[in-house]
Design a protein around this motif. Structure first.
Motif, PDB file in Angstrom:
ATOM      1  N   PHE A 156      -6.607   4.514   1.005  1.00  0.00           N
ATOM      2  CA  PHE A 156      -6.654   3.248   0.044  1.00  0.00           C
ATOM      3  C   PHE A 156      -7.714   2.098   0.764  1.00  0.00           C
ATOM      4  N   GLY A 157      -8.408   2.458   1.466  1.00  0.00           N
ATOM      5  CA  GLY A 157      -9.226   1.643   2.250  1.00  0.00           C
ATOM      6  C   GLY A 157      -8.787   0.901   3.152  1.00  0.00           C
ATOM      7  N   PRO A 158      -9.449  -0.056   3.634  1.00  0.00           N
ATOM      8  CA  PRO A 158      -9.179  -0.914   4.876  1.00  0.00           C
ATOM      9  C   PRO A 158      -7.978  -1.974   4.287  1.00  0.00           C
ATOM     10  N   VAL A 159      -7.652  -2.848   5.140  1.00  0.00           N
ATOM     11  CA  VAL A 159      -6.516  -3.831   4.955  1.00  0.00           C
ATOM     12  C   VAL A 159      -7.157  -4.770   4.195  1.00  0.00           C
ATOM     13  N   GLY A 160      -6.489  -5.312   3.030  1.00  0.00           N
ATOM     14  CA  GLY A 160      -6.793  -6.007   1.883  1.00  0.00           C
ATOM     15  C   GLY A 160      -6.076  -6.169   0.545  1.00  0.00           C
ATOM     16  N   PHE A 161      -6.502  -6.878  -0.456  1.00  0.00           N
ATOM     17  CA  PHE A 161      -5.734  -7.095  -1.424  1.00  0.00           C
ATOM     18  C   PHE A 161      -5.208  -5.792  -2.287  1.00  0.00           C
ATOM     19  N   ASN A 162      -6.251  -4.797  -2.364  1.00  0.00           N
ATOM     20  CA  ASN A 162      -6.261  -3.378  -2.925  1.00  0.00           C
ATOM     21  C   ASN A 162      -5.161  -2.577  -2.185  1.00  0.00           C
ATOM     22  N   PHE A 163      -5.255  -2.574  -1.040  1.00  0.00           N
ATOM     23  CA  PHE A 163      -4.367  -1.767   0.052  1.00  0.00           C
ATOM     24  C   PHE A 163      -3.117  -2.279  -0.357  1.00  0.00           C
ATOM     25  N   LEU A 164      -2.854  -3.587  -0.123  1.00  0.00           N
ATOM     26  CA  LEU A 164      -1.447  -4.086   0.176  1.00  0.00           C
ATOM     27  C   LEU A 164      -0.599  -3.766  -1.229  1.00  0.00           C
ATOM     28  N   PHE A 165      -1.326  -4.007  -2.429  1.00  0.00           N
ATOM     29  CA  PHE A 165      -0.707  -3.934  -3.571  1.00  0.00           C
ATOM     30  C   PHE A 165      -0.481  -2.414  -3.807  1.00  0.00           C
ATOM     31  N   ASN A 166      -1.388  -1.719  -3.429  1.00  0.00           N
ATOM     32  CA  ASN A 166      -1.186  -0.045  -3.727  1.00  0.00           C
ATOM     33  C   ASN A 166      -0.026   0.455  -2.980  1.00  0.00           C
ATOM     34  N   MET A 167       0.163  -0.196  -1.651  1.00  0.00           N
ATOM     35  CA  MET A 167       1.214   0.424  -0.811  1.00  0.00           C
ATOM     36  C   MET A 167       2.757  -0.083  -1.374  1.00  0.00           C
ATOM     37  N   ILE A 168       2.568  -1.372  -1.960  1.00  0.00           N
ATOM     38  CA  ILE A 168       3.742  -1.945  -2.499  1.00  0.00           C
ATOM     39  C   ILE A 168       4.298  -1.068  -3.674  1.00  0.00           C
ATOM     40  N   PHE A 169       3.389  -0.850  -4.608  1.00  0.00           N
ATOM     41  CA  PHE A 169       3.831  -0.171  -5.647  1.00  0.00           C
ATOM     42  C   PHE A 169       4.064   1.301  -5.383  1.00  0.00           C
ATOM     43  N   LEU A 170       3.311   1.941  -4.605  1.00  0.00           N
ATOM     44  CA  LEU A 170       3.683   3.322  -4.356  1.00  0.00           C
ATOM     45  C   LEU A 170       4.990   3.257  -3.654  1.00  0.00           C
ATOM     46  N   TYR A 171       5.396   2.632  -2.732  1.00  0.00           N
ATOM     47  CA  TYR A 171       6.774   2.428  -2.027  1.00  0.00           C
ATOM     48  C   TYR A 171       7.668   2.451  -3.169  1.00  0.00           C
ATOM     49  N   ARG A 172       7.627   1.272  -4.266  1.00  0.00           N
ATOM     50  CA  ARG A 172       8.879   0.722  -4.964  1.00  0.00           C
ATOM     51  C   ARG A 172       9.037   1.762  -6.065  1.00  0.00           C
ATOM     52  N   TYR A 173       7.704   2.161  -6.612  1.00  0.00           N
ATOM     53  CA  TYR A 173       8.382   3.166  -7.749  1.00  0.00           C
ATOM     54  C   TYR A 173       8.523   4.595  -7.332  1.00  0.00           C
ATOM     55  N   CYS A 174       7.822   5.037  -6.108  1.00  0.00           N
ATOM     56  CA  CYS A 174       8.273   6.156  -5.761  1.00  0.00           C
ATOM     57  C   CYS A 174       9.844   6.328  -5.500  1.00  0.00           C
ATOM     58  N   ARG A 175      10.272   5.215  -4.715  1.00  0.00           N
ATOM     59  CA  ARG A 175      11.537   5.049  -4.193  1.00  0.00           C
ATOM     60  C   ARG A 175      12.650   5.193  -5.812  1.00  0.00           C
ATOM     61  N   MET A 176      12.038   4.423  -6.520  1.00  0.00           N
ATOM     62  CA  MET A 176      12.986   4.115  -7.698  1.00  0.00           C
ATOM     63  C   MET A 176      13.051   5.403  -8.589  1.00  0.00           C
ATOM     64  N   LEU A 177      12.157   6.301  -8.658  1.00  0.00           N
ATOM     65  CA  LEU A 177      12.065   7.443  -9.337  1.00  0.00           C
ATOM     66  C   LEU A 177      13.045   8.435  -8.602  1.00  0.00           C
ATOM     67  N   GLU A 178      12.762   8.649  -7.132  1.00  0.00           N
ATOM     68  CA  GLU A 178      13.566   9.597  -6.190  1.00  0.00           C
ATOM     69  C   GLU A 178      15.117   9.130  -6.254  1.00  0.00           C
ATOM     70  N   GLU A 179      15.240   7.967  -6.419  1.00  0.00           N
ATOM     71  CA  GLU A 179      16.783   7.405  -6.421  1.00  0.00           C
ATOM     72  C   GLU A 179      17.380   7.247  -7.803  1.00  0.00           C
ATOM     73  N   GLY A 180      16.580   7.463  -8.829  1.00  0.00           N
ATOM     74  CA  GLY A 180      17.122   7.132 -10.285  1.00  0.00           C
ATOM     75  C   GLY A 180      16.861   8.581 -10.837  1.00  0.00           C
ATOM     76  N   SER A 181      15.970   8.980 -11.755  1.00  0.00           N
ATOM     77  CA  SER A 181      16.060   9.993 -12.442  1.00  0.00           C
ATOM     78  C   SER A 181      16.057  11.481 -11.603  1.00  0.00           C
ATOM     79  N   PHE A 182      15.406  11.326 -10.417  1.00  0.00           N
ATOM     80  CA  PHE A 182      15.141  12.567  -9.700  1.00  0.00           C
ATOM     81  C   PHE A 182      16.094  12.448  -8.389  1.00  0.00           C
ATOM     82  N   ARG A 183      17.258  11.795  -8.585  1.00  0.00           N
ATOM     83  CA  ARG A 183      18.559  11.829  -7.530  1.00  0.00           C
ATOM     84  C   ARG A 183      19.161  13.241  -7.693  1.00  0.00           C
ATOM     85  N   GLY A 184      19.098  13.898  -6.414  1.00  0.00           N
ATOM     86  CA  GLY A 184      19.609  15.162  -6.406  1.00  0.00           C
ATOM     87  C   GLY A 184      18.637  16.247  -7.176  1.00  0.00           C
TER      88      GLY A 184
END
Length: 218
Positions: free
Chosen positions: A45-73
């Motif tokens: 996702f490139g070097p440290v910067g605005f784009n990198f940080l926001f992508n990391m936050i979105f990737l973590y947040r929505y991956c986690r919510m999917l895994e613990e929500g509709s994909f739980r188990g």
């Protein structure tokens, strides 16, 4: 995926590798057998910067919510969604000349989550209230306002819609059926124990809940 992304970021920051060794290039993959590019182009996702940080936050947040929500188990199905989405993006990426597909993958996760949680209300930095299914489009609009190309966003939305339609919509239509079936070998490797009957979903996953903030994607 987030862990692998951070690993790639660390070795990049240490100057052990360069983006030229990671980007998606069909010629190098087919002629020079640099097959790792099929994976690494999703992890950079490139070097440290605005784009990198926001992508990391979105990737973590929505991956986690999917895994613990509709994909739980259903870890195997979750992994299969990753593989299916990655394959489609790789195919489409050859026609739109994209060299890194990580942002498109993040938008795909956002799209699938938003369609599976249609009643969740969201607020865009206190300026705009909307229902979850509009989230990918709001992020794309914000990206457009910042003067960025929206091709990556459109690719993620398109692939997310294909998955959502084949997995959630078409099987429930008259004459429809389930076309996406997780291969048995993936189920053998990743299936988890049955869901706990006492499990309560995350507040963000409950219909009618309210997500008080949402971060922009560029």
């Amino acid at each position: 995926m987030l862990l692998f992304t951070l690993d790639v970021f660390v070795v990049y920051q240490l100057e052990i590798i360069t983006p030229f060794q990671l980007y998606f290039n069909p010629d190098l993959i087919l002629r020079n057998y640099q097959v790792w590019r099929l994976i690494t182009n999703f992890l950079f996702f490139g070097p440290v910067g605005f784009n990198f940080l926001f992508n990391m936050i979105f990737l973590y947040r929505y991956c986690r919510m999917l895994e613990e929500g509709s994909f739980r188990g259903r870890t195997a199905d979750f992994v299969f969604m990753f593989l299916f989405g990655g394959l489609l993006m790789t195919i489409f990426g050859m026609f739109v000349s994209l060299v890194f597909l990580g942002q498109a993958f993040t938008i795909m996760l956002v799209y699938v989550w938003s369609r599976r949680n249609p009643n969740v209300r969201m607020n865009f930095f206190g300026l705009l209230n909307f229902q979850a299914p509009f989230l990918p489009w709001v992020l794309m609009g914000f990206s457009l306002l910042l003067g960025n190309s929206i091709i990556v966003d459109l690719l993620g939305i398109a692939v997310g819609h294909v998955y959502f339609f084949l997995e959630d919509v078409f099987p429930n239509q008259p004459g429809g059926g389930r076309w996406l079936k997780t291969p048995s070998i993936i189920k053998m490797l990743f299936d988890t124990p049955e869901e706990d009957a006492n499990y309560n979903p995350l507040p963000e996953d409950r219909p009618g809940g309210f997500l008080y903030w949402v971060l922009p994607h560029i």
